[in-house]
Design an enzyme around this catalytic site. Structure first.
Site, PDB file in Angstrom:
ATOM      1  N   ARG A 319       0.833  -1.213   0.000  1.00 37.91           N
ATOM      2  CA  ARG A 319       0.000   0.000   0.000  1.00 37.91           C
ATOM      3  C   ARG A 319       0.858   1.249   0.000  1.00 37.91           C
ATOM      4  NH1 ARG A 319      -5.445   1.816   1.122  1.00 37.91           N
ATOM      5  NH2 ARG A 319      -6.148  -0.342   0.944  1.00 37.91           N
ATOM      6  N   GLU A 728      -9.386   6.439   7.476  1.00 39.09           N
ATOM      7  CA  GLU A 728      -7.949   6.651   7.333  1.00 39.09           C
ATOM      8  C   GLU A 728      -7.541   7.924   6.579  1.00 39.09           C
ATOM      9  OE1 GLU A 728      -5.996   2.299   7.068  1.00 39.09           O
ATOM     10  OE2 GLU A 728      -7.698   2.618   5.727  1.00 39.09           O
TER      11      GLU A 728
END
Length: 798
Positions: A319, A728
């Site tokens: 990621r 997030e």
């Protein structure tokens, strides 16, 4: 608009309702895992025997003295594991290790009648160690070529050729530390066993199904013999996605062997010394620019500090690589990533899951390069924004690229950026000892799990004969408001008041095979499943209601607790009346809902595809003031514009944005993890293992003005009721705080001076950066300040 996104006329979603447990939280009535343990008669307490070495073989262990201590019932060791002695997803994490891999590693667990007895027993266990060489820092691991897991590469175009022909090439190293989760509730589990040998575990976990699977293979049992419940958590932030499972397994072994309930509840020091953190990174890079400031090429090597075992490090690294671009189009890219193996806690998931680390590198590159290119940082950033039709380095089209540009302009206007830039410049000219900085940064963050298979969820909805509704879903509540949104979704889907819906605790015997509540996907996945279950029920009872109203089922409408028919003006029924009639007609009033995210495809070997359902984004403006004498600073004002789609619960989403920003500021400016890197007897020991040594954001760090605005007309097609994830992405809005510090520091130096700023940018780091800026100007800060003081007119009061 898709069926999933469409809202009814009077929805419960979109209303700013309080958190479903808010009253319980503020009154102290909300129960957490260890509260349940306190109410469980005869519960034993487990305490770990910890290694005093960063790396050592365990030659022998003598528990005789521990067992002689009053109140000590048993010492759990590897010989007590009935199944597989491993609690890691990569099978590299023994629950009872024969080799201590970090300072504080738990080697055995003592069960006592209370904490005092268990703790005394742990201290009495005699362990014979053979100390071994250890690697503590990432630099040491790189030098020793100590790596683990798969290396990953993302590549597009020809970065080397583009760098060779670029007008300007910048190169450097960007290092940044990890971050302690510091959830208010530490890791906790409570296990009991019934007369049939069934294990029931209350766990403070973000992933009950994975906890169930871990306990099952440690005990050598089938999953249907294990039930895990997560009532609520006092915070998680990713730290309870995987690392809670080992503690649940310890409690399960203990209850199976003793027949008594067993609790594991770490105190703060244990939690900090035994659990993983956000991954720190070491990155080296080369960036090529055109003479106009357009990014042409980027070549970088990212090394993540994985700690002693893999945990989720490979996924975090992936990621990070997928977020190096942030919101900037880079034609030629070559990114290599690897995971270092060090003798520290195994670093794990943390809010953002690698995304913040990848994005911090590109923001640092742009912040350092702007003055060398003769551009304002905000102008350099704007010139490189994605546009419609662009794609990411891993091949995913950037849909709605204009959204970040729109929010950028709105943030400039709402913050009065241009005028405040002039005010900051005027303040700096008049205050040699104090300077202010102003910065604006964007966020583009992909929403979905990296592993496509995890993008699925289930729910169970019961409608009772009286019309009341009970819902269960696979997501866990850690304070983020997921349960509140699920209640709103159910009420909207069924057309009933919010007061008519109640939520049951998350349990593996209600909804199986769930994914972790992580990746900002909790609402998208579980909300889709809840909506699906409600619509199944609604479809059945609509037939009954249609017969009652004399209209086809498709002409029945459910809203506000009333059931009406199109064209029928003289008759209506309550939802409860229709439900009772459906029951009398033997119509099924419960349903298992399911949702899977569509449109995802990802090749993890090639690091190419479309791994995300959509991108969430935002823009933040931060103004900071710095004291040049001490390096201390304060946040004067923050302005945020964020894309939450068509928000399900605006008050909750704004709270998440505020909290995410503050947590990001903590990581970037305050929270300084330190391990003992000396060659002394405590090498590898975590030095910052309590709130007294680890600086967290507090009220004193809050901005004087904190403005948050949700982007309007931002419905997300194909997401539940048009909403977007908000867990997030806001954390990375804090980049503007770090860049504002850089801006303030640069004012102490000459024009076009590139400021290198450590991360975290603690007051100490800021102080030394100011000294470097003054040095670049050919003088010292003290000389500048004294000179300015001599020139300042003195007013004598009569």
């Amino acid at each position: 608009m898709s069926h999933l996104s469409r809202r009814s006329a009077a929805p419960a979603v979109g209303a700013s309702v309080p958190h479903e447990s808010a009253r319980l939280h503020v009154s102290g009535q909300a129960l957490y895992t260890d509260d349940l343990a306190q109410r469980t008669a005869g519960a034993l307490t487990a305490w770990p025997v910890q290694s005093p070495h960063a790396h050592a073989l365990v030659r022998s262990m003598d528990t005789t003295a521990a067992l002689a201590i009053p109140g000590v019932i048993r010492v759990l060791t590897a010989q007590d594991v009935p199944g597989i002695n491993d609690c890691g997803i990569k099978h590299d994490e023994p629950l009872f290790p024969s080799e201590a891999m970090y300072y504080g590693h738990a080697l055995a667990w003592v069960l006592g009648e209370d904490q005092n007895a268990a703790r005394a027993g742990a201290a009495a266990v005699v362990v014979d160690y053979l100390p071994l060489p250890s690697l503590i820092s990432v630099a040491e691991a790189i030098q020793a070529q100590s790596f683990q897991g798969m290396k990953r590469t993302i590549s597009r175009g020809d970065a080397d050729a583009a760098l060779a022909t670029a007008d300007r090439v910048m190169s450097g190293v960007t290092e940044f530390s990890g971050q302690e989760h510091f959830y208010l509730e530490t890791q906790a589990a409570l296990a009991t066993v019934d007369e049939g040998g069934q294990i029931f575990v209350q766990s403070s976990t973000q992933h009950p199904s994975e906890a169930q699977a871990t306990i099952a293979h440690v005990l050598g049992r089938a999953s249907n013999e294990i039930t895990v419940q997560s009532l609520r958590m006092g915070g998680g932030f990713g730290g309870k996605e995987m690392q809670s499972h080992g503690f649940a397994a310890i409690a399960s072994i203990g209850t199976l062997l003793t027949g008594r309930p067993v609790r594991v509840r770490l105190n703060r020091t244990l939690d900090m010394t035994m659990t993983g953190k956000r991954h720190g990174f070491h990155t080296s890079w080369e960036a090529g620019f055109s003479s106009e400031g357009k990014l042409l090429a980027l070549k970088a090597l990212l090394t993540a500090d994985g700690g002693w075992c893999l945990d989720l490090s490979e996924a975090v690294l992936a990621r990070a690589l997928c977020h190096v671009d942030n919101n900037y189009f880079i034609p030629h890219v070559h990114l290599d990533g690897r995971v270092a193996k060090t003798n520290k806690t195994s670093q794990t998931a943390f809010r953002g899951f690698g995304g913040p680390q990848g994005m911090l590198m590109i923001e640092d590159i742009l912040g350092r390069s702007a003055p060398l290119l003769g551009l304002a940082p905000e102008e350099l950033r704007r010139r490189n924004f994605y546009r419609d039709g662009d794609s990411t380095p891993y091949g995913m089209p950037v849909r709605h690229a204009e959204r970040v540009t729109t929010m950028w302009q709105e943030a400039l206007e709402r913050s009065n950026f241009a005028e405040r830039r002039r005010e900051v410049n005027a303040f700096n000219a008049a205050h040699p000892g104090r300077r202010r900085g102003l910065a604006i940064t964007p966020v583009k963050f992909g929403i979905s799990f990296n592993l496509v298979a995890l993008n699925q969820a289930g729910a169970l909805v019961h409608v009772y004969k009286d019309g009341s509704v009970l819902i269960s879903h696979g997501g866990t509540e850690m304070g983020q408001g997921l349960h509140t949104k699920m209640l709103q979704i159910a009420a909207t889907s069924l057309g009933i008041p919010l007061s008519g819906v109640r939520l049951a605790p998350t349990r593996t015997d209600k909804v199986p095979n769930t994914s972790a509540t992580a990746a900002s996907s909790g609402t998208d996945l579980n909300g889709g499943a809840v909506k699906n279950a409600c619509e199944q029920i609604l479809g059945r009872i609509a037939v009954v209601a249609g017969a009652m109203l004399g209209v086809p089922a498709q002409d029945v409408r459910f809203s506000g607790g009333l059931v009406t028919g199109l064209g029928v003006t003289d008759q209506s029924f309550t939802f409860a009346e229709v439900v009772m009639q459906a029951y009398l007609q033997r119509v099924q009033l419960w349903a298992a809902g399911y949702y899977r995210t569509g449109g995802l495809h990802w090749n993890p070997e090639l690091m190419q595809g479309e791994p995300f359902k959509y991108f969430a984004g935002g823009v933040s403006v931060t103004e900071m003031e710095v004291d040049g004498f001490t390096g201390t600073y304060s946040t004067r004002r923050v302005d945020i514009v964020h894309d939450a789609g068509d928000s399900l619960s605006p008050i909750i989403d704004v709270g998440q944005i505020e909290g995410g920003y503050v947590q990001g500021v903590g990581w970037l400016t305050l929270e300084d993890l330190r391990w003992d890197e000396s060659n002394g007897p405590h090498r590898g020991r975590l030095l910052t293992q309590s709130a007294s040594t680890y600086k967290l954001p507090s009220f004193s760090e809050m901005p004087e003005l904190f403005n948050v605005h949700l982007m309007e007309h931002a419905e997300e097609e194909g997401a539940v009721y048009g909403s977007k994830a908000v867990g997030e992405p806001p954390l990375m809005l804090a980049f503007s705080a770090r860049e504002a510090l850089r801006d303030a520091i640069s004012s102490f130096g000459p024009a076009h001076h590139s400021v290198e700023l450590a991360s975290p940018a603690t007051p100490e780091a800021v102080f030394w950066a100011i000294q470097e800026s003054c040095k670049a100007a050919g003088t010292s800060f003290e000389e500048n300040a004294l000179s300015a003081a001599r020139l300042r007119p003195v007013t004598v009061r009569p």
